[in-house]
Scaffold this motif. Structure first.
Motif, PDB file in Angstrom:
ATOM      1  N   SER A  73       0.615  -1.228   0.071  1.00 15.03           N
ATOM      2  CA  SER A  73      -0.117  -0.009  -0.109  1.00 15.03           C
ATOM      3  C   SER A  73       0.709   1.233  -0.095  1.00 15.03           C
ATOM      4  O   SER A  73       0.392   2.566  -0.414  1.00 15.03           O
ATOM      5  CB  SER A  73      -1.032  -0.026   1.165  1.00 15.03           C
ATOM      6  OG  SER A  73      -0.103   0.000   2.479  1.00 15.03           O
ATOM      7  N   ASP A 163      -2.629  -9.426  11.947  1.00 10.08           N
ATOM      8  CA  ASP A 163      -2.851  -8.756  10.451  1.00 10.08           C
ATOM      9  C   ASP A 163      -1.530  -8.458  10.196  1.00 10.08           C
ATOM     10  O   ASP A 163      -1.199  -7.294   9.711  1.00 10.08           O
ATOM     11  CB  ASP A 163      -3.735  -7.629  10.466  1.00 10.08           C
ATOM     12  CG  ASP A 163      -4.474  -7.113   9.272  1.00 10.08           C
ATOM     13  OD1 ASP A 163      -4.586  -8.361   8.531  1.00 10.08           O
ATOM     14  OD2 ASP A 163      -4.550  -6.178   9.161  1.00 10.08           O
ATOM     15  N   ASN A 165       1.541  -7.444   7.349  1.00 11.19           N
ATOM     16  CA  ASN A 165       1.307  -6.938   6.360  1.00 11.19           C
ATOM     17  C   ASN A 165       1.241  -7.774   5.122  1.00 11.19           C
ATOM     18  O   ASN A 165       0.101  -7.136   4.207  1.00 11.19           O
ATOM     19  CB  ASN A 165       2.881  -6.100   6.256  1.00 11.19           C
ATOM     20  CG  ASN A 165       2.853  -5.098   7.204  1.00 11.19           C
ATOM     21  OD1 ASN A 165       1.993  -4.491   7.961  1.00 11.19           O
ATOM     22  ND2 ASN A 165       4.125  -4.636   7.104  1.00 11.19           N
ATOM     23  N   SER A 168      -2.679  -8.555   4.874  1.00 11.42           N
ATOM     24  CA  SER A 168      -3.437  -7.423   5.366  1.00 11.42           C
ATOM     25  C   SER A 168      -4.067  -6.542   4.142  1.00 11.42           C
ATOM     26  O   SER A 168      -3.483  -5.982   3.478  1.00 11.42           O
ATOM     27  CB  SER A 168      -2.825  -6.525   6.099  1.00 11.42           C
ATOM     28  OG  SER A 168      -3.329  -5.423   6.591  1.00 11.42           O
ATOM     29  N   LYS A 170      -5.580  -3.908   4.565  1.00  9.54           N
ATOM     30  CA  LYS A 170      -4.921  -2.256   4.905  1.00  9.54           C
ATOM     31  C   LYS A 170      -3.577  -2.157   4.183  1.00  9.54           C
ATOM     32  O   LYS A 170      -3.476  -1.018   3.751  1.00  9.54           O
ATOM     33  CB  LYS A 170      -4.695  -2.320   6.435  1.00  9.54           C
ATOM     34  CG  LYS A 170      -4.118  -0.896   6.836  1.00  9.54           C
ATOM     35  CD  LYS A 170      -3.937  -0.680   8.431  1.00  9.54           C
ATOM     36  CE  LYS A 170      -3.408   0.438   8.764  1.00  9.54           C
ATOM     37  NZ  LYS A 170      -2.889   0.625  10.226  1.00  9.54           N
ATOM     38  N   ALA A 323      -7.899  -1.390   1.289  1.00 10.16           N
ATOM     39  CA  ALA A 323      -8.263   0.097   1.983  1.00 10.16           C
ATOM     40  C   ALA A 323      -7.888   1.222   1.108  1.00 10.16           C
ATOM     41  O   ALA A 323      -8.535   2.181   1.053  1.00 10.16           O
ATOM     42  CB  ALA A 323      -7.145   0.321   3.325  1.00 10.16           C
TER      43      ALA A 323
END
Length: 329
Positions: A73, A163, A165, A168, A170, A323
């Motif tokens: 991300s 969670d 990375n 995840s 996110k 996300a």
């Protein structure tokens, strides 16, 4: 050319080693939130500078090339900052989380002094051309199957309801995006963009895909990519035609063992890979930078864009939402 890396994972370690083997760059330093990890990487490879964030890297006039291997991300925002600072940027796959980010980076690269690349081994492996040259021997091809299975050492942590990375949403973690990107590149480089894409995923408690099967449909053939971080499997690729088949043993990101069987005759090919297979992509990208070859850069970015679109379509089909998908620039 001076190289700085962002991140201290095993893939960063492999990249620095491969980069130094090319003798085309000088390793300048490491960027990490952990000073200890950055200094350890510098000590191993002779780096001189330690940076705590991407802003420090961008402000350093000594930096020519930035290799970004942070959590998925973070690829887009860090890449954009480095491009705007005029640095050449090599971003580990996946270069972005979604098409919005991809389109923005391509636009940014049009006015940046720096060149932009997605670090993806499959595109640059010698075995790809060997396969391409022999496809016609198979006659009409109807089925392609390719597997990438590697049991994640983060799975126990994930199953304890944590969670990590790489698993995840996110951080744009996804088995399809992390592993399946190699399979998608392989299929697309040989057969073009599919007409339809469907992804059937085995999901964990958070909704992330731990394994799955990606179906890529063409007018006259079907490609199936099986990816997994939650089991062990026999990694291989088969291209099946009316006259025979091509078999690639092992991971599709190295393409180091190729066997062709046509009319019951068997042919085996020695593939001249470097021991560190990442050296192939390093040589290609560093040479492109040295030539300031923006035409090749944009051709490769077009491939990255097509792959990103396939992955985004597949995620949407399976209901996998990052996300980053809901963020605005």
């Amino acid at each position: 050319m001076n190289l700085v890396v962002v991140g201290t994972s095993w893939i960063t370690d492999m990249f620095i080693s491969a980069a130094l083997e090319t003798r085309l760059i000088r390793f300048l330093g490491t960027c990490s939130r952990s000073t200890d990890k950055a200094e350890a990487m510098n000590l191993k490879y002779g780096g001189e500078k330690t940076y705590l964030n991407i802003e420090e890297v961008c402000m350093d006039a000594d930096v020519d090339i930035v290799y970004i291997a942070s959590p998925n991300s973070l690829h887009y925002p860090q890449t954009k900052k480095a491009l705007l600072a005029g640095k050449h940027v090599i971003t580990e796959k996946p270069i972005v989380s979604n098409m919005r980010e991809m389109d923005d980076l391509i636009e940014t690269s049009k006015t940046s002094k720096g060149l932009l690349f997605e670090a993806i081994t499959t595109l640059h492996m010698p075995g790809l051309e060997i396969i391409r040259q022999h496809l016609s021997m198979l006659g009409t091809i109807s089925i392609i199957s390719t597997e990438f299975n590697t049991f994640s050492n983060k799975l126990p942590e994930y199953r304890s309801k944590k969670d990590p990375n790489e698993l995840s949403l996110k951080f744009s973690g996804s088995t399809l995006v992390d592993l399946g990107i190699y399979n998608v590149y392989f299929v697309m480089l040989l057969f073009g963009i599919p007409t339809n894409v469907h992804y059937f995923a085995n999901k964990g408690f958070s909704g992330v895909d731990l394994s799955g099967a990606l179906i890529m449909q063409y007018p006259d053939k079907i490609a199936v990519a099986v990816v997994a971080k939650d089991n062990h499997g026999d990694n291989r690729t088969l291209i099946q035609g009316e006259n025979g088949y091509i078999k690639v043993a092992g991971y599709v990101n190295t393409l180091k063992s190729i066997e062709i069987v046509v009319d019951k005759e068997r042919f085996e090919f020695y593939v001249p890979n470097y021991p560190n297979h990442m050296r192939h992509e390093c040589e290609a990208m560093f040479s492109c930078i040295a030539r300031n070859d923006r035409q090749t850069m944009f051709e490769w970015l077009d491939l990255s864009k097509s792959v990103t679109e396939i992955l985004q379509t597949a995620r949407k089909d399976a209901g996998i939402v990052f996300a980053a998908d809901s963020k605005n620039d």
